[in-house]
Motif scaffolding. Structure first.
Motif, PDB file in Angstrom:
ATOM      1  N   PHE A   1     -11.198 -46.117   2.790  1.00 29.89           N
ATOM      2  CA  PHE A   1     -11.739 -45.314   1.690  1.00 29.89           C
ATOM      3  C   PHE A   1     -10.832 -44.114   1.410  1.00 29.89           C
ATOM      4  CE2 PHE A   1     -16.426 -46.588   2.802  1.00 29.89           C
ATOM      5  CZ  PHE A   1     -16.123 -47.913   2.499  1.00 29.89           C
ATOM      6  N   ALA A   2     -10.379 -43.446   2.462  1.00 30.27           N
ATOM      7  CA  ALA A   2      -9.495 -42.290   2.276  1.00 30.27           C
ATOM      8  C   ALA A   2      -8.202 -42.695   1.583  1.00 30.27           C
ATOM      9  CB  ALA A   2      -9.205 -41.631   3.621  1.00 30.27           C
ATOM     10  N   ASP A   3      -7.675 -43.851   1.946  1.00 30.19           N
ATOM     11  CA  ASP A   3      -6.399 -44.281   1.360  1.00 30.19           C
ATOM     12  C   ASP A   3      -6.523 -44.715  -0.096  1.00 30.19           C
ATOM     13  OD1 ASP A   3      -4.520 -43.657   3.263  1.00 30.19           O
ATOM     14  OD2 ASP A   3      -4.778 -45.530   4.366  1.00 30.19           O
ATOM     15  N   PHE A   4      -7.736 -44.888  -0.582  1.00 26.15           N
ATOM     16  CA  PHE A   4      -7.896 -45.035  -2.033  1.00 26.15           C
ATOM     17  C   PHE A   4      -7.456 -43.757  -2.742  1.00 26.15           C
ATOM     18  CE2 PHE A   4     -11.720 -48.072  -1.279  1.00 26.15           C
ATOM     19  CZ  PHE A   4     -10.871 -49.164  -1.180  1.00 26.15           C
ATOM     20  N   TYR A   5      -7.391 -42.630  -1.979  1.00 26.53           N
ATOM     21  CA  TYR A   5      -7.145 -41.321  -2.575  1.00 26.53           C
ATOM     22  C   TYR A   5      -5.934 -40.586  -2.021  1.00 26.53           C
ATOM     23  CZ  TYR A   5     -11.584 -42.258  -4.646  1.00 26.53           C
ATOM     24  OH  TYR A   5     -12.579 -42.859  -5.375  1.00 26.53           O
ATOM     25  N   THR A   6      -5.281 -41.136  -1.009  1.00 25.97           N
ATOM     26  CA  THR A   6      -4.087 -40.474  -0.481  1.00 25.97           C
ATOM     27  C   THR A   6      -2.809 -40.890  -1.195  1.00 25.97           C
ATOM     28  OG1 THR A   6      -3.705 -42.195   1.169  1.00 25.97           O
ATOM     29  CG2 THR A   6      -5.132 -40.344   1.822  1.00 25.97           C
ATOM     30  N   GLY A   7      -2.870 -41.970  -1.974  1.00 23.81           N
ATOM     31  CA  GLY A   7      -1.681 -42.542  -2.573  1.00 23.81           C
ATOM     32  C   GLY A   7      -1.081 -43.656  -1.747  1.00 23.81           C
ATOM     33  N   ARG A   8      -1.625 -43.883  -0.546  1.00 27.08           N
ATOM     34  CA  ARG A   8      -1.089 -44.925   0.333  1.00 27.08           C
ATOM     35  C   ARG A   8      -1.426 -46.331  -0.170  1.00 27.08           C
ATOM     36  NH1 ARG A   8       0.541 -45.478   5.864  1.00 27.08           N
ATOM     37  NH2 ARG A   8       1.208 -43.310   5.645  1.00 27.08           N
ATOM     38  N   ASP A   9      -2.648 -46.512  -0.687  1.00 26.02           N
ATOM     39  CA  ASP A   9      -3.087 -47.826  -1.158  1.00 26.02           C
ATOM     40  C   ASP A   9      -2.718 -47.971  -2.640  1.00 26.02           C
ATOM     41  OD1 ASP A   9      -4.445 -50.089  -2.031  1.00 26.02           O
ATOM     42  OD2 ASP A   9      -6.166 -49.743  -0.728  1.00 26.02           O
ATOM     43  N   ARG A  10      -1.668 -48.719  -2.903  1.00 24.91           N
ATOM     44  CA  ARG A  10      -1.155 -48.812  -4.279  1.00 24.91           C
ATOM     45  C   ARG A  10      -2.013 -49.687  -5.173  1.00 24.91           C
ATOM     46  NH1 ARG A  10       5.471 -48.769  -3.624  1.00 24.91           N
ATOM     47  NH2 ARG A  10       5.532 -46.876  -2.330  1.00 24.91           N
ATOM     48  N   SER A  11      -2.970 -50.409  -4.589  1.00 25.53           N
ATOM     49  CA  SER A  11      -3.881 -51.196  -5.426  1.00 25.53           C
ATOM     50  C   SER A  11      -4.937 -50.305  -6.080  1.00 25.53           C
ATOM     51  CB  SER A  11      -4.571 -52.277  -4.585  1.00 25.53           C
ATOM     52  OG  SER A  11      -5.506 -51.718  -3.682  1.00 25.53           O
ATOM     53  N   ALA A  12      -5.059 -49.071  -5.609  1.00 21.11           N
ATOM     54  CA  ALA A  12      -6.000 -48.105  -6.189  1.00 21.11           C
ATOM     55  C   ALA A  12      -5.239 -46.802  -6.416  1.00 21.11           C
ATOM     56  CB  ALA A  12      -7.184 -47.887  -5.260  1.00 21.11           C
ATOM     57  N   PRO A  13      -4.423 -46.749  -7.481  1.00 23.08           N
ATOM     58  CA  PRO A  13      -3.530 -45.602  -7.679  1.00 23.08           C
ATOM     59  C   PRO A  13      -4.238 -44.377  -8.262  1.00 23.08           C
ATOM     60  CG  PRO A  13      -3.242 -47.163  -9.474  1.00 23.08           C
ATOM     61  CD  PRO A  13      -4.227 -47.786  -8.521  1.00 23.08           C
ATOM     62  N   ASN A  14      -5.242 -43.886  -7.529  1.00 27.85           N
ATOM     63  CA  ASN A  14      -6.017 -42.740  -8.018  1.00 27.85           C
ATOM     64  C   ASN A  14      -5.249 -41.427  -7.907  1.00 27.85           C
ATOM     65  OD1 ASN A  14      -8.642 -44.122  -8.528  1.00 27.85           O
ATOM     66  ND2 ASN A  14      -8.547 -44.524  -6.326  1.00 27.85           N
ATOM     67  N   TYR A  15      -4.377 -41.339  -6.891  1.00 25.62           N
ATOM     68  CA  TYR A  15      -3.728 -40.063  -6.581  1.00 25.62           C
ATOM     69  C   TYR A  15      -2.243 -40.113  -6.884  1.00 25.62           C
ATOM     70  CZ  TYR A  15      -2.494 -35.891  -3.834  1.00 25.62           C
ATOM     71  OH  TYR A  15      -2.030 -34.662  -3.426  1.00 25.62           O
ATOM     72  N   ASP A  16      -1.758 -39.034  -7.481  1.00 24.75           N
ATOM     73  CA  ASP A  16      -0.333 -38.874  -7.748  1.00 24.75           C
ATOM     74  C   ASP A  16       0.211 -37.851  -6.743  1.00 24.75           C
ATOM     75  OD1 ASP A  16       2.190 -38.164  -8.601  1.00 24.75           O
ATOM     76  OD2 ASP A  16       1.621 -37.766 -10.676  1.00 24.75           O
ATOM     77  N   PRO A  17       0.864 -38.297  -5.668  1.00 26.04           N
ATOM     78  CA  PRO A  17       1.308 -37.351  -4.640  1.00 26.04           C
ATOM     79  C   PRO A  17       2.400 -36.403  -5.115  1.00 26.04           C
ATOM     80  CG  PRO A  17       2.119 -39.572  -4.173  1.00 26.04           C
ATOM     81  CD  PRO A  17       1.158 -39.699  -5.315  1.00 26.04           C
ATOM     82  N   ARG A  18       3.154 -36.820  -6.118  1.00 30.85           N
ATOM     83  CA  ARG A  18       4.225 -35.949  -6.618  1.00 30.85           C
ATOM     84  C   ARG A  18       3.659 -34.702  -7.279  1.00 30.85           C
ATOM     85  NH1 ARG A  18       7.367 -36.823 -11.768  1.00 30.85           N
ATOM     86  NH2 ARG A  18       8.960 -35.216 -11.802  1.00 30.85           N
ATOM     87  N   HIS A  19       2.631 -34.897  -8.104  1.00 29.80           N
ATOM     88  CA  HIS A  19       2.031 -33.761  -8.805  1.00 29.80           C
ATOM     89  C   HIS A  19       0.767 -33.243  -8.127  1.00 29.80           C
ATOM     90  CE1 HIS A  19       4.367 -35.735 -12.161  1.00 29.80           C
ATOM     91  NE2 HIS A  19       4.802 -34.487 -12.221  1.00 29.80           N
ATOM     92  N   ARG A  20       0.361 -33.895  -7.058  1.00 27.50           N
ATOM     93  CA  ARG A  20      -0.809 -33.510  -6.269  1.00 27.50           C
ATOM     94  C   ARG A  20      -2.068 -33.435  -7.136  1.00 27.50           C
ATOM     95  NH1 ARG A  20       0.634 -28.500  -2.522  1.00 27.50           N
ATOM     96  NH2 ARG A  20       1.303 -27.571  -4.495  1.00 27.50           N
ATOM     97  N   VAL A  21      -2.288 -34.527  -7.868  1.00 32.18           N
ATOM     98  CA  VAL A  21      -3.465 -34.623  -8.726  1.00 32.18           C
ATOM     99  C   VAL A  21      -4.092 -36.006  -8.610  1.00 32.18           C
ATOM    100  CG1 VAL A  21      -2.691 -32.947 -10.460  1.00 32.18           C
ATOM    101  CG2 VAL A  21      -2.106 -35.375 -10.734  1.00 32.18           C
ATOM    102  N   MET A  22      -5.405 -36.065  -8.832  1.00 24.94           N
ATOM    103  CA  MET A  22      -6.062 -37.325  -9.134  1.00 24.94           C
ATOM    104  C   MET A  22      -5.851 -37.582 -10.622  1.00 24.94           C
ATOM    105  SD  MET A  22      -7.495 -38.388  -6.304  1.00 24.94           S
ATOM    106  CE  MET A  22      -8.025 -37.698  -4.721  1.00 24.94           C
ATOM    107  N   ARG A  23      -5.631 -38.825 -10.976  1.00 27.36           N
ATOM    108  CA  ARG A  23      -5.274 -39.135 -12.355  1.00 27.36           C
ATOM    109  C   ARG A  23      -6.475 -39.122 -13.312  1.00 27.36           C
ATOM    110  NH1 ARG A  23      -1.549 -42.491  -9.336  1.00 27.36           N
ATOM    111  NH2 ARG A  23       0.590 -42.061 -10.011  1.00 27.36           N
ATOM    112  N   SER A  24      -7.673 -39.189 -12.743  1.00 27.00           N
ATOM    113  CA  SER A  24      -8.876 -39.246 -13.579  1.00 27.00           C
ATOM    114  C   SER A  24     -10.066 -38.803 -12.748  1.00 27.00           C
ATOM    115  CB  SER A  24      -9.103 -40.678 -14.092  1.00 27.00           C
ATOM    116  OG  SER A  24     -10.348 -40.795 -14.755  1.00 27.00           O
ATOM    117  N   MET A  25     -11.110 -38.307 -13.415  1.00 29.19           N
ATOM    118  CA  MET A  25     -12.316 -38.000 -12.661  1.00 29.19           C
ATOM    119  C   MET A  25     -13.180 -39.238 -12.471  1.00 29.19           C
ATOM    120  SD  MET A  25     -15.094 -35.989 -15.036  1.00 29.19           S
ATOM    121  CE  MET A  25     -16.196 -35.948 -13.632  1.00 29.19           C
TER     122      MET A  25
END
Length: 574
Positions: A140-164
């Motif tokens: 579940f955490a990796d859905f949001y760390t950027g590690r799991d690329r099948s759920a690209p919720n997080y952009d680690p470069r800009h340190r943002v979630m892409r959507s609410m």
């Protein structure tokens, strides 16, 4: 020591909770451990409401309720995952293959995601060795760390979630429709509608102005609780680094925005002149379809609990001082409204609005609880529990415990009198029937916060998915489980920055051995323990105490709060 009334009430309340939850489970959960309701997708009623059916059950076990309660909560969690993985929508495209994917909501906002994780986020207190729990928490955490690329919720470069709007199927990268929020059409006539709607058309109308979801939103910070727990369960340092990096980015944005946490952040991590926009933001006042009037729905204050995650992970109280400073900035905008000095609660294109009499004190108690600084005490407000902790209102423990005991009995009565059929219930029907009552036990036993829905104090923002924040936790050293041993009761009398006073008593006829730990995550270091004229140096996360039958003592602990990295490991496993 003769058992005080509060000690007897604590033991009775733990037992009453167990019996009441057993009755609830038998009526509202089927043989497959699924909730017996009409299953649907939606923010007003959906998977998150079903997941909340057993809120506080695990916490009660971690306090000392029987193992059976933990077993039921774990069974239900697995059962509701199977139930909502199998359930599919017709019209809402993202959930046509299942409302859950990989055991997690496919796409929803973090007000509702967090509420749905209320039970899951405390399971580690009672079952830190559960490998399935660790695997789920990491996934579940990796859905949001950027590690799991099948759920690209997080952009680690800009340190943002892409959507609410995000989840196991990834983010919504375009404005969403009211249908996606409200769920498939259905005949609402036979159901009690928790939010006051008359029919499905009002479900849709409720979400008519909810399309603006692209970009980051402070509610997304609730995802860091998954990072906290993944780290505390032994999942690895990278979860701690990610959570602090993401929270640090938001802290920097608040400081750059005149001390105000923005409610909209662009895809590139920047905060613009429209910082107040976005769903559930500072300027979010949609029309209520039942009345035609606008209602202020600023949910930014709910994200303070994510900054508690940062405090646990770093030990840095500046994460909570940031919230104090924001309240100061808001109060600087106060003005006379109708002859009464009032503070704003909202901000839009024309500036501050949503004026309420008095000063802005939202989350005042939570700020003071963390900092324990005199400058924050006034904003914490007045509450009978605070009076007790400050040496007044000596009857509060008895009154609070009795009130929760009465609450359990009332909910049992509602359960027995409920004549509805499963096809007449939406998932949120059981939220007002779940009998579990943990608030008074958390306060009296652990000196802790019960941040939940509804809020426990006038200055607290209601929310779900919050870990336990407390001064002390207990373990049964003989049975090797979380919670006080049988017959043992505990009362935290006072809280200070560097000291805690607690009475521990064995009300039974057999000796009991318990471990006393500093904090829910062993985050507080206990330096010394003094009692009955004696003193012992501890200098660690916990100490062990043997209580003979009918014996008890009042202890004064000196402590260094937030001195340790958080862990959910049992004391004997560290």
């Amino acid at each position: 020591m003769t058992p005080p009334v509060w000690a007897t009430l604590q033991r009775r309340l733990l037992a009453a909770n167990m019996a009441a939850c057993e009755t609830f489970y038998a009526k509202y959960v089927d043989a497959n451990d699924a909730l017996k309701v009409f299953v649907r997708w939606g923010a007003n009623d959906g998977p998150d409401d079903a997941a909340e059916a057993t809120n506080d059950w695990v916490t009660l076990h971690a306090l000392g309720a029987p193992d059976r309660l933990l077993t039921l909560a774990q069974r239900f969690w697995d059962g509701h995952i199977r139930q909502y993985t199998a359930a599919k929508t017709v019209d809402v495209a993202v959930a046509r293959q299942g409302m859950y994917y990989r055991e997690f909501p496919v796409q929803m906002d973090w007000q509702h995601n967090a509420e749905g994780l209320t039970t899951f986020n405390v399971m580690g207190m009672s079952a830190p060795r559960d490998r399935k729990l660790l695997a789920r928490t990491r996934r579940f955490a990796d859905f949001y760390t950027g590690r799991d690329r099948s759920a690209p919720n997080y952009d680690p470069r800009h340190r943002v979630m892409r959507s609410m709007m995000n989840g196991s199927r990834g983010p919504a990268l375009q404005p969403v429709t009211a249908l996606e929020w409200a769920g498939d059409p259905f005949d609402a006539a036979r159901f009690h509608l928790e939010h006051g709607e008359d029919d499905y058309s009002q479900f849709l109308a409720h979400y008519a102005e909810y399309g603006d979801v692209v970009g980051d939103n402070p509610l997304n910070l609730q995802a860091t609780t998954l990072g906290l727990n993944a780290y505390a369960l032994g999942g690895g340092e990278r979860f701690r680094r990610w959570a602090l990096d993401y929270l640090g980015a938001w802290a920097d944005r608040a400081r750059a925005n005149n001390g105000i946490l923005p409610s909209r952040v662009g895809a590139d991590g920047t905060v613009g002149a429209d910082w107040w926009q976005g769903v559930y933001g500072w300027g979010f006042s949609p029309v209520v379809p039942q009345t035609g009037e606008r209602e202020n729905r600023n949910r930014v204050p709910r994200s303070i609990t994510a900054f508690y995650n940062a405090l646990l992970l770093s030990g840095d109280r500046d994460y909570l001082r940031l919230w104090r400073d924001m309240n100061v900035r808001i109060n600087e905008q106060s003005k006379l409204v109708g002859g009464v000095m009032s503070a704003p609660t909202m901000h839009g294109a024309d500036g501050w609005y949503g004026w309420k009499p008095g000063s802005y004190r939202t989350n005042g108690f939570e700020i003071w609880y963390a900092t324990q600084e005199a400058a924050d005490r006034e904003a914490a407000g007045n509450h009978p529990w605070i009076d007790f902790l400050e040496g007044q209102n000596p009857d509060y423990p008895k009154q609070a415990l009795q009130a929760d005991f009465d609450h359990v009995a009332k909910r049992v009565g509602i359960t027995k009198a409920d004549k509805t059929r499963p096809d007449e219930r939406l998932a949120d029907w059981t939220l007002g029937i779940n009998p579990a009552a943990a608030k008074a036990l958390i306060q009296t036993m652990t000196g802790g916060l019960h941040i939940a829905r509804p809020p426990w104090s006038p200055t607290t923002a209601p929310q779900g998915g919050v870990p336990l924040h407390c001064r002390l936790r207990y373990f049964d050293a003989d049975r090797r489980r979380a919670g006080v041993p049988d017959d043992v009761a505990a009362l935290v009398h006072s809280l200070g920055d560097t000291a805690t006073e607690v009475t521990l008593i064995n009300t039974g006829t057999a000796p009991r051995t318990l471990v006393v730990q500093g904090g829910a995550y062993a985050e507080h270091r206990i330096d010394t323990v003094a009692w009955d004229g004696g003193i012992e140096r501890v200098g660690g996360r916990d100490f062990t105490l043997r209580l003979e039958p009918g014996c008890g003592t009042r202890m004064r602990l000196t402590m260094a709060r937030y001195a340790n990295r958080p862990t959910l490991s049992f004391p004997w496993d560290r």
